[in-house]
Scaffold this motif. Structure first.
Motif, PDB file in Angstrom:
ATOM      1  N   MET A 189       0.686  -1.292  -0.052  1.00  0.00           N
ATOM      2  CA  MET A 189      -0.033  -0.001  -0.043  1.00  0.00           C
ATOM      3  C   MET A 189       0.945   1.139  -0.164  1.00  0.00           C
ATOM      4  N   SER A 190       0.288   2.147  -0.673  1.00  0.00           N
ATOM      5  CA  SER A 190       1.161   3.487  -0.644  1.00  0.00           C
ATOM      6  C   SER A 190       0.762   4.125   0.756  1.00  0.00           C
ATOM      7  N   GLY A 191       1.960   5.040   0.882  1.00  0.00           N
ATOM      8  CA  GLY A 191       1.542   5.924   2.001  1.00  0.00           C
ATOM      9  C   GLY A 191       0.442   6.873   2.083  1.00  0.00           C
ATOM     10  N   ALA A 192      -0.199   7.241   0.761  1.00  0.00           N
ATOM     11  CA  ALA A 192      -1.409   8.091   0.841  1.00  0.00           C
ATOM     12  C   ALA A 192      -2.655   7.291   1.108  1.00  0.00           C
ATOM     13  N   MET A 193      -2.480   5.923   0.799  1.00  0.00           N
ATOM     14  CA  MET A 193      -3.630   5.219   0.958  1.00  0.00           C
ATOM     15  C   MET A 193      -3.631   4.852   2.406  1.00  0.00           C
ATOM     16  N   ARG A 194      -2.453   4.222   3.127  1.00  0.00           N
ATOM     17  CA  ARG A 194      -2.639   4.213   4.477  1.00  0.00           C
ATOM     18  C   ARG A 194      -3.021   5.374   5.261  1.00  0.00           C
ATOM     19  N   ILE A 195      -2.720   6.777   5.076  1.00  0.00           N
ATOM     20  CA  ILE A 195      -3.267   7.636   5.657  1.00  0.00           C
ATOM     21  C   ILE A 195      -4.697   7.923   5.536  1.00  0.00           C
ATOM     22  N   PHE A 196      -5.160   7.599   4.348  1.00  0.00           N
ATOM     23  CA  PHE A 196      -6.610   7.846   4.077  1.00  0.00           C
ATOM     24  C   PHE A 196      -7.325   6.937   4.769  1.00  0.00           C
ATOM     25  N   PHE A 197      -6.818   5.508   4.835  1.00  0.00           N
ATOM     26  CA  PHE A 197      -7.555   4.416   5.696  1.00  0.00           C
ATOM     27  C   PHE A 197      -7.657   4.758   7.200  1.00  0.00           C
ATOM     28  N   PHE A 198      -6.507   5.182   7.844  1.00  0.00           N
ATOM     29  CA  PHE A 198      -6.538   5.768   9.307  1.00  0.00           C
ATOM     30  C   PHE A 198      -7.366   6.987   9.361  1.00  0.00           C
ATOM     31  N   VAL A 199      -7.358   7.904   8.738  1.00  0.00           N
ATOM     32  CA  VAL A 199      -8.236   8.951   8.934  1.00  0.00           C
ATOM     33  C   VAL A 199      -9.657   8.637   8.869  1.00  0.00           C
ATOM     34  N   SER A 200     -10.121   7.777   7.873  1.00  0.00           N
ATOM     35  CA  SER A 200     -11.423   7.320   7.737  1.00  0.00           C
ATOM     36  C   SER A 200     -12.053   6.514   9.087  1.00  0.00           C
ATOM     37  N   ALA A 201     -10.811   5.637   9.436  1.00  0.00           N
ATOM     38  CA  ALA A 201     -11.027   4.837  10.729  1.00  0.00           C
ATOM     39  C   ALA A 201     -11.209   5.801  11.864  1.00  0.00           C
ATOM     40  N   ALA A 202     -10.463   6.657  11.962  1.00  0.00           N
ATOM     41  CA  ALA A 202     -10.627   7.565  12.975  1.00  0.00           C
ATOM     42  C   ALA A 202     -11.892   8.360  13.160  1.00  0.00           C
ATOM     43  N   LEU A 203     -12.318   8.799  11.682  1.00  0.00           N
ATOM     44  CA  LEU A 203     -13.621   9.460  11.744  1.00  0.00           C
ATOM     45  C   LEU A 203     -14.655   8.583  12.311  1.00  0.00           C
ATOM     46  N   ILE A 204     -14.704   7.265  11.774  1.00  0.00           N
ATOM     47  CA  ILE A 204     -15.989   6.546  12.266  1.00  0.00           C
ATOM     48  C   ILE A 204     -15.773   6.103  13.689  1.00  0.00           C
ATOM     49  N   LEU A 205     -14.808   6.257  14.402  1.00  0.00           N
ATOM     50  CA  LEU A 205     -14.847   5.963  15.614  1.00  0.00           C
ATOM     51  C   LEU A 205     -15.154   7.235  16.521  1.00  0.00           C
ATOM     52  N   LEU A 206     -14.808   8.335  15.960  1.00  0.00           N
ATOM     53  CA  LEU A 206     -15.384   9.441  16.702  1.00  0.00           C
ATOM     54  C   LEU A 206     -16.700   9.899  16.353  1.00  0.00           C
ATOM     55  N   ALA A 207     -17.303   9.334  15.526  1.00  0.00           N
ATOM     56  CA  ALA A 207     -18.784   9.304  15.125  1.00  0.00           C
ATOM     57  C   ALA A 207     -19.429   8.275  16.074  1.00  0.00           C
ATOM     58  N   HIS A 208     -18.959   7.492  16.552  1.00  0.00           N
ATOM     59  CA  HIS A 208     -19.496   6.217  17.588  1.00  0.00           C
ATOM     60  C   HIS A 208     -19.389   6.894  18.851  1.00  0.00           C
ATOM     61  N   ILE A 209     -18.148   7.431  19.312  1.00  0.00           N
ATOM     62  CA  ILE A 209     -18.100   8.112  20.714  1.00  0.00           C
ATOM     63  C   ILE A 209     -19.054   9.182  20.904  1.00  0.00           C
ATOM     64  N   PHE A 210     -19.255  10.135  20.040  1.00  0.00           N
ATOM     65  CA  PHE A 210     -20.091  11.411  20.039  1.00  0.00           C
ATOM     66  C   PHE A 210     -21.730  10.589  20.116  1.00  0.00           C
ATOM     67  N   SER A 211     -21.854   9.467  19.559  1.00  0.00           N
ATOM     68  CA  SER A 211     -23.327   9.232  19.519  1.00  0.00           C
ATOM     69  C   SER A 211     -23.627   8.560  20.849  1.00  0.00           C
ATOM     70  N   ALA A 212     -22.619   7.664  21.231  1.00  0.00           N
ATOM     71  CA  ALA A 212     -22.650   7.232  22.950  1.00  0.00           C
ATOM     72  C   ALA A 212     -22.710   8.325  23.838  1.00  0.00           C
ATOM     73  N   HIS A 213     -22.132   9.288  23.674  1.00  0.00           N
ATOM     74  CA  HIS A 213     -22.032  10.644  24.631  1.00  0.00           C
ATOM     75  C   HIS A 213     -23.636  11.098  24.676  1.00  0.00           C
ATOM     76  N   GLY A 214     -24.243  11.130  23.844  1.00  0.00           N
ATOM     77  CA  GLY A 214     -25.812  11.641  23.936  1.00  0.00           C
ATOM     78  C   GLY A 214     -26.512  10.639  24.608  1.00  0.00           C
ATOM     79  N   ALA A 215     -26.384   9.192  24.391  1.00  0.00           N
ATOM     80  CA  ALA A 215     -27.312   8.137  24.877  1.00  0.00           C
ATOM     81  C   ALA A 215     -26.940   8.466  26.395  1.00  0.00           C
ATOM     82  N   ILE A 216     -25.678   8.516  26.910  1.00  0.00           N
ATOM     83  CA  ILE A 216     -25.166   8.700  28.510  1.00  0.00           C
ATOM     84  C   ILE A 216     -26.061   9.868  29.006  1.00  0.00           C
TER      85      ILE A 216
END
Length: 70
Positions: free
Chosen positions: A1-28
């Protein structure tokens, strides 16, 4: 994998995790609000309870509170 693809993968994974964290915060927050009203979060309210509001968590959508006898 090239460097740009790795960065894109990690950024998209981080955004998905942040979306789950903030939705759980509202439920709490909604669960704590239900407890302040002397209620509880449940899938279905019992026959002697009233639906007060919504907890809107995935498995516990209702906030139930015991009925007051007049």
């Amino acid at each position: 994998m090239s460097g740009a693809m790795r960065i894109f993968f990690f950024v998209s994974a981080a955004l998905i995790l942040l979306a789950h964290i903030f939705s759980a915060h509202g439920a709490i927050r909604r669960r704590m609000q239900c407890q302040k009203m002397d209620g509880r979060c449940a899938v279905e309210c019992l026959s002697f309870e009233d639906k007060v509001g919504g907890c809107r968590a995935e498995r516990t959508p209702l906030c139930c509170k015991k009925r007051k006898n007049n």
